[in-house]
Design a protein around this motif. Structure first.
Motif, PDB file in Angstrom:
ATOM      1  N   SER A   1       0.810  -1.219   0.000  1.00 55.73           N
ATOM      2  CA  SER A   1       0.000   0.000   0.000  1.00 55.73           C
ATOM      3  C   SER A   1       0.845   1.272   0.000  1.00 55.73           C
ATOM      4  N   LEU A   2       2.103   1.164   0.444  1.00 58.77           N
ATOM      5  CA  LEU A   2       2.982   2.341   0.482  1.00 58.77           C
ATOM      6  C   LEU A   2       3.925   2.381  -0.721  1.00 58.77           C
TER       7      LEU A   2
ATOM      8  N   LYS B   1       4.824   3.203  -4.387  1.00 61.10           N
ATOM      9  CA  LYS B   1       4.348   4.178  -5.372  1.00 61.10           C
ATOM     10  C   LYS B   1       3.746   3.517  -6.614  1.00 61.10           C
ATOM     11  N   SER B   2       4.363   2.436  -7.064  1.00 62.29           N
ATOM     12  CA  SER B   2       3.868   1.811  -8.291  1.00 62.29           C
ATOM     13  C   SER B   2       2.629   0.950  -8.049  1.00 62.29           C
ATOM     14  N   PHE B   3       2.291   0.688  -6.786  1.00 62.01           N
ATOM     15  CA  PHE B   3       1.092  -0.112  -6.478  1.00 62.01           C
ATOM     16  C   PHE B   3      -0.100   0.785  -6.131  1.00 62.01           C
ATOM     17  N   LEU B   4       0.185   2.027  -5.722  1.00 62.78           N
ATOM     18  CA  LEU B   4      -0.858   2.933  -5.216  1.00 62.78           C
ATOM     19  C   LEU B   4      -2.073   3.068  -6.135  1.00 62.78           C
ATOM     20  N   SER B   5      -1.837   3.012  -7.450  1.00 61.99           N
ATOM     21  CA  SER B   5      -2.955   3.221  -8.395  1.00 61.99           C
ATOM     22  C   SER B   5      -4.026   2.129  -8.263  1.00 61.99           C
TER      23      SER B   5
ATOM     24  N   GLN C   1       7.496   7.903   8.126  1.00 64.48           N
ATOM     25  CA  GLN C   1       8.608   7.129   8.726  1.00 64.48           C
ATOM     26  C   GLN C   1       8.495   5.647   8.369  1.00 64.48           C
ATOM     27  N   THR C   2       7.238   5.168   8.253  1.00 66.99           N
ATOM     28  CA  THR C   2       7.035   3.763   7.855  1.00 66.99           C
ATOM     29  C   THR C   2       7.555   3.552   6.436  1.00 66.99           C
TER      30      THR C   2
ATOM     31  N   PRO D   1       9.785   7.858  -1.388  1.00 63.63           N
ATOM     32  CA  PRO D   1       8.847   8.734  -0.676  1.00 63.63           C
ATOM     33  C   PRO D   1       7.577   8.985  -1.494  1.00 63.63           C
ATOM     34  N   ILE D   2       6.438   9.114  -0.783  1.00 65.36           N
ATOM     35  CA  ILE D   2       5.191   9.458  -1.484  1.00 65.36           C
ATOM     36  C   ILE D   2       4.636  10.738  -0.871  1.00 65.36           C
TER      37      ILE D   2
END
Length: 460
Positions: free
Chosen positions: A365-366, A368-372, A391-392, A400-401
């Motif tokens: 879930s964190l 970047k390429s999976f967020l969509s 921090q997680t 970073p997102i």
């Protein structure tokens, strides 16, 4: 089944895991001498182990705990390949099992039912256990969440003719990349749905789907596969010709909603009120019904029992309520779960404002390429909130997102994004809590928030 004397000594490497600690307690209650180690043990594992005097006095790995008189070592997923206790066990030639291998070892003479799928498996397993328990059937089980009426979440006994296992698709142990559910060799397998998650374990959708196909193809002659036919990918796997294997598709159980209460419509048109709700839970009920039917439970027995099923721990769990407000928490973290749970609550209470908060907490879930994958998954919410801790992201060594990345991914311009849980709490407290519901979804803790206290404060 391997005959085991009550003086068998078993050592657990990584005893604090959710299934590992339950298995340790189950073997202790069977009369085994159980020891264990871990480098970190969280609640509720710690207090449950302590209750049975199984909590290691010091955290860490101690090769001296591995002695030649051990009958077996059970290796948890949390341990690493270079674990010093594991090295010692290999050196002494002690049999090392993963917990799925050990569960199979102890249930070779039983009928084995495995509940698998990306979502719903804990709830379906819990429903089946509830129905069997209600009807006083003798059975063994392994399930990943606490259920009312069951003290421990693993039970192994000699006399039970049947074991019901919640089986997941992730690696078995640090030494074995096989999906756990393949080790159980089920006679009946239910697959509840396939929604790609765990980007770190299965980098492609194809590699993820393949695991479930392998499970379906592994069923023995006279075995049965039960599957959600509304899942397109699963329907392809479920309908595939397999000689002498019974294929049983299911879909959402017919139901209606009256005054915020869900009522099942049975095959003979009776009305049966239930405590769980949402289209996803109506599918879960149908799946549980199909398994129970194969296990000889009659319609009357099933419908009488299912009325008192309250749900598994942290699955749409009611934290508090007053006349016009309900506050729930749910384990939902994957995109499909966030969507299903949010839609369920809106359908149940269409006239109430729905405030839905999701924590991005897992590796996937964190990423970047999976967020969509979260696109429009909070569309059923009137007010949508996402919390994550930068921090997680750093701790998991991910790119970073930004808050804007999250708004874009969820495809929702009015999305409220928080990186500080106290600011999220302040926002929630600023809302008018009347004729509204709050849904808190996470496999984490929203930055160590006490959710029950939050519920009390909002209701006051």
């Amino acid at each position: 089944m391997s005959q085991i004397s009550s003086l068998d000594k078993i050592h657990f490497i990584s005893i604090g895991g959710s299934v590992m600690h339950n298995l340790a307690i189950a073997l202790h209650l069977k009369g085994f001498l159980v020891t264990g180690s871990d480098d970190e043990i969280y609640e509720p594992s710690a207090s449950r182990l302590e209750k049975y005097d199984l909590l290691p006095s010091v955290t860490g790995w101690f090769p001296e705990k591995i002695t030649a008189d051990l009958s077996a070592v059970i290796l948890g997923m949390h341990a690493r390949q270079d674990n010093p206790e594991l090295a010692k066990a290999k050196e002494l030639g002690i049999k090392v099992y993963s917990y799925p291998e050990y569960i199979f070892e102890q249930s070779q003479n039983k009928q084995r039912v495995v509940i698998a799928g990306s979502h719903g498996k804990t709830t379906i397993t819990s429903m089946i256990l509830h129905v069997l328990n209600y009807n006083k059937r003798v059975f063994n089980y392994l399930v990943g969440a606490q259920i009312e009426g069951f003290d421990n979440m693993v039970k192994l006994s000699e006399e039970a003719p049947l074991i019901v296992i919640e089986g997941d698709e992730y690696f078995t142990s640090p030494l074995d990349p096989t999906p756990k559910f393949m080790h159980y060799q089920p006679h009946i397998a239910l697959i509840s749905g396939i929604a790609w998650d765990h980007f770190n374990v299965f980098p492609t959708w194809e590699s993820y789907v393949k695991q479930f196909e392998l499970l379906a193809d592994s069923l023995p002659k006279a075995g049965g596969i039960i599957f959600d036919e509304t899942d397109d990918m699963l329907d392809v796997i479920g309908q595939k010709e397999r000689p002498d294997v019974v294929s049983k598709p299911y879909h959402a159980h017919p139901y209606k909603i009256e005054d915020g209460k869900t009522i099942l419509i049975t095959p003979d048109n009776k009305e049966v009120p239930v405590l769980v709700f949402g289209n996803h839970n109506m599918k879960n009920i149908s799946g549980a019904y199909a398994v129970c039917e194969r296990l000889g439970i009659t319609d009357d027995q099933f419908y009488e029992a299912i009325q008192s099923f309250k749900g598994a721990s942290k699955r749409l769990e009611l934290l508090g309520k007053n006349e016009t407000v309900n506050i729930y928490r749910d384990f939902a973290h994957a995109p499909s779960k966030v969507e299903a749970t949010t839609a369920a609550l809106k359908e149940q209470y269409p006239d109430r404002t729905l405030v839905a908060c999701a924590e991005l907490h897992t590796f996937s879930s964190l990423n970047k390429s999976f967020l969509s994958q979260y696109r429009r998954k909070l569309k059923a919410a009137d007010i949508a909130v996402v919390y994550y801790n930068p921090q997680t992201v750093e701790h998991k060594r991910l790119e970073p997102i930004s808050e804007e990345d999250i708004r874009t991914a969820f495809k929702r311009d009015d999305l409220k994004v928080f990186t500080d849980s106290s600011e999220m709490v302040a926002f929630l407290k600023s809302l008018p809590w009347e004729n509204a519901n709050l849904l808190l979804m996470s496999s984490g803790t929203f930055g160590d928030l006490d959710l029950k206290t939050l519920a009390t404060e909002l209701l006051d």
